[in-house]
Enzyme design. Sequence first.
Site, mmCIF file in Angstrom:
data_model
loop_
_atom_site.group_PDB
_atom_site.id
_atom_site.type_symbol
_atom_site.label_atom_id
_atom_site.label_comp_id
_atom_site.label_asym_id
_atom_site.label_seq_id
_atom_site.Cartn_x
_atom_site.Cartn_y
_atom_site.Cartn_z
ATOM 1 N N LYS A 138 1.219 -2.894 -19.377
ATOM 2 C CA LYS A 138 2.395 -3.082 -18.633
ATOM 3 C C LYS A 138 3.672 -3.926 -19.468
ATOM 4 C CE LYS A 138 3.465 -4.202 -13.665
ATOM 5 N NZ LYS A 138 2.809 -4.528 -12.562
ATOM 6 N N SER A 181 0.622 -3.472 -6.711
ATOM 7 C CA SER A 181 1.054 -2.944 -7.932
ATOM 8 C C SER A 181 0.000 -2.377 -8.904
ATOM 9 C CB SER A 181 1.686 -4.075 -8.651
ATOM 10 O OG SER A 181 3.108 -3.924 -8.271
ATOM 11 N N SER A 236 3.815 -1.364 -8.937
ATOM 12 C CA SER A 236 4.694 -1.470 -10.030
ATOM 13 C C SER A 236 4.221 -0.979 -11.395
ATOM 14 C CB SER A 236 5.229 -2.814 -10.249
ATOM 15 O OG SER A 236 4.282 -3.597 -10.187
HETATM 16 C C1 LIG Z 1 3.522 -8.521 -0.641
HETATM 17 C C2 LIG Z 1 4.003 -7.491 -0.017
HETATM 18 C C3 LIG Z 1 3.158 -6.934 0.868
HETATM 19 C C4 LIG Z 1 3.538 -5.606 1.618
HETATM 20 C C5 LIG Z 1 4.463 -5.645 2.625
HETATM 21 C C6 LIG Z 1 5.327 -4.346 2.944
HETATM 22 C C7 LIG Z 1 6.449 -4.492 3.416
HETATM 23 C C8 LIG Z 1 7.772 -4.177 2.541
HETATM 24 C C9 LIG Z 1 8.555 -5.469 2.405
HETATM 25 C C10 LIG Z 1 8.766 -5.991 1.396
HETATM 26 C C11 LIG Z 1 9.023 -5.703 0.055
HETATM 27 C C12 LIG Z 1 7.905 -6.419 -0.941
HETATM 28 C C13 LIG Z 1 7.631 -5.391 -1.988
HETATM 29 C C14 LIG Z 1 6.060 -5.831 -2.485
HETATM 30 C C15 LIG Z 1 5.883 -4.634 -3.790
HETATM 31 C C16 LIG Z 1 4.470 -5.502 -4.268
HETATM 32 C C17 LIG Z 1 4.389 -4.878 -5.693
HETATM 33 C C18 LIG Z 1 3.834 -5.569 -6.633
HETATM 34 O O1 LIG Z 1 2.622 -6.018 -6.305
HETATM 35 N N1 LIG Z 1 4.564 -6.255 -7.417
HETATM 36 C C19 LIG Z 1 4.214 -7.356 -8.218
HETATM 37 C C20 LIG Z 1 3.695 -6.981 -9.609
HETATM 38 O O2 LIG Z 1 3.996 -5.873 -10.065
HETATM 39 O O3 LIG Z 1 3.184 -7.869 -10.466
#
Ligand SMILES: CCCCCCCC/C=C\CCCCCCCC(=O)NCC(=O)O
Length: 485
Positions: A138, A237, A213
Site C-alpha cells: 500500500k 481499511s 483505504s
Molecule cells: C474508526 C471508524 C469507525 C467507522 C465509523 C463510520 C462513521 C463515519 C464517520 C467518520 C469517518 C471515519 C472514516 C473511517 C475510515 C477508516 C478507514 C481506515 O481504516 N483508514 C485507516 C488506514 O487506512 O490505515
Amino acid sequence: MGAGASTISALLCGAAAAALLLRWRGRRGLRRELAEAGRRRQRALGRMEKAAARFREQNPDVDADPILSLSLVELSEKLRDGSLSPDWVFYTYMDKALQVTKEVNCVTDYLQESESQLQQVKRQEKKDLLYGVPVSIKDSINYKGHDSTLGLAKRLNQPAAEDCVLVQVLKRQGALPFVKTNVPQSLLNYDCSNLIFGQTVNPLDHTKTPGGSSGGEGALISGGGSILGIGTDVGGSLRVPAAFCGICTLKATGGRLSKKGVVPSIPGQKSAVVGIGPMARDVDSLVLCMRALLCDDMFRLDPTVPPLPFNEEVFSSSRSLRIGYYDTDSFTMPGPSMRRAVLETKQLLENAGHTLVPFKPCCIEHLMFDISVRGLFADGCATFLDLFKGELEDPNIKQLLLLSKVPGWLRSLLSWIVKPIVPRLANVLRNMNERSVKELWKLHCEIEVKHHLEQLVPLFNPPLSGLIQCSLTSAERLPVTWVGP
Ligand SMILES: CCCCCCCC/C=C\CCCCCCCC(=O)NCC(=O)O
C-alpha cells in the site's frame, strides 16, 4: 463617503484581491505538482512495461497462465524447490499488474529496485518462506527512495529515508516488493481516489469502488496482478476492500506486526488502533505470510513487537474448536447474500466437527461512534484538517471535511437538530468535537478496562465462559457502492 472611508475600502478590496490572487496561484502551483506527479507515475509504469516486454522478448516460451493460476503456497513451493525460476514469476506478475492497472488504475509506483533485488535473490543459497514472491504494498508503507503520499500533494517528493520494518522483513524472507498501490486522500475513506493518482475501480465491476483505504491492493490482487499484498486498517481499511473485491485479509492485532515506517493518517491517535495485515486470494496465503513475518528479524528490528512467533502447534492442531458466530450485530444489517454466506460457512464448520456458538457482539453503535469516531477526532478534527492545509480536496472526502470544518458549537447544535431524523449522523457529529485530556483518558480507560478486559477477554477465556476461540461473521456489512462522491 469621506476620503478616509474610501481609502479603507480600497485597501480592503486590494487585500481581498491579493488574497484571491495568492490562493489562485497556490492552487495553480498545486495542480502543476499533481500533473507532474501523474507524469512521473506514467514514466515509472513505462519503465515497468519496458522491463516486462524485454523479458517476454528474451523468454518467448514462458507461459503466464500456469504461473498466474498457482496459489501462493504452490508458487512459493515451486520457487523454493527450483521448479520455477524467480524471474519467470517476477516478470509474469509485472506484466499482469500492468494489465490490471490499465483496467482499474490501482498501481501508483513501480519499485524498480526490485529488479536488482531479484538478481540478488537468484544468487542466494538460502531459500526463505517468501523466496522470489512478488509482493505489492500500500502507498502508506515506506519503501526507501519512494513517496508515501496518502494521496496528498504535500507529501509528494519526500521519499522515505529507509524501508519500513515490514518491507525489510519481507525482503529478508526473499519477497520482492515490486509496486505500490492506490489509497483515498488521507486514508480516512472507504473509497479509493485522490487527486494525484485518480480513482481506482473494482475489477469485478468497474462502476463500483474497490473499497478503501487499501483499495489499490484489493483491486490489484482481485484482478490477479499480485499474489500477496500488505495493507493497513483502523476502521475497516483492509476488511472493506477485501470484502468488496472478493479476496481475503487478516487485520492482525495492533502491535502484532511492526508499524515502524508505516505512515498513519492521524499520528498519535491511540483509541482506534491501526492494524497491519496481508491481503491475498485465499486464507492459506495469509497464513504463509504471517508465518514469514512473525520471525526474529521482525522482533529484532522493532522491539515494540512482542516476540511471539507463529504458533505452529495451535495452527496445526486438529482439535475441534468452539467458534462464536453471528449473522447480524443488529446495527449494521447484512444483505441476504452475506447472511447466507455466514450460515453456509457455519454449516461447513459444523460438518467438519467444530461447535458453533451464537454470539452477539456488544454495543456496536457505542463502539463505532462514542469510541472510534470520538478517539479519531478527539482533537476536534485538528490533525485531520492539518492534512488538508494548502491541499486541493478530492471530491470523495468533501463530506467528511465539511463536517470536520464546522465549529464545535455548531456541530453540537446540528447534532441536536438532526438527531430525530438521522440519528447516526447526529452521533458522528457529536463525537467529532474536541475533548479534554481528562475525557480522552477516560475514553482510553473505557477501551482498555471495560471493553477489552471486561467484555472481550472473558469471551475467549475458558475458565470464565464459552470457549470462543475464533469468531465468524459476515465480512462486511457495507454494500459495495458506486464510484464517485
Ligand atoms: C474508526 C471508524 C469507525 C467507522 C465509523 C463510520 C462513521 C463515519 C464517520 C467518520 C469517518 C471515519 C472514516 C473511517 C475510515 C477508516 C478507514 C481506515 O481504516 N483508514 C485507516 C488506514 O487506512 O490505515
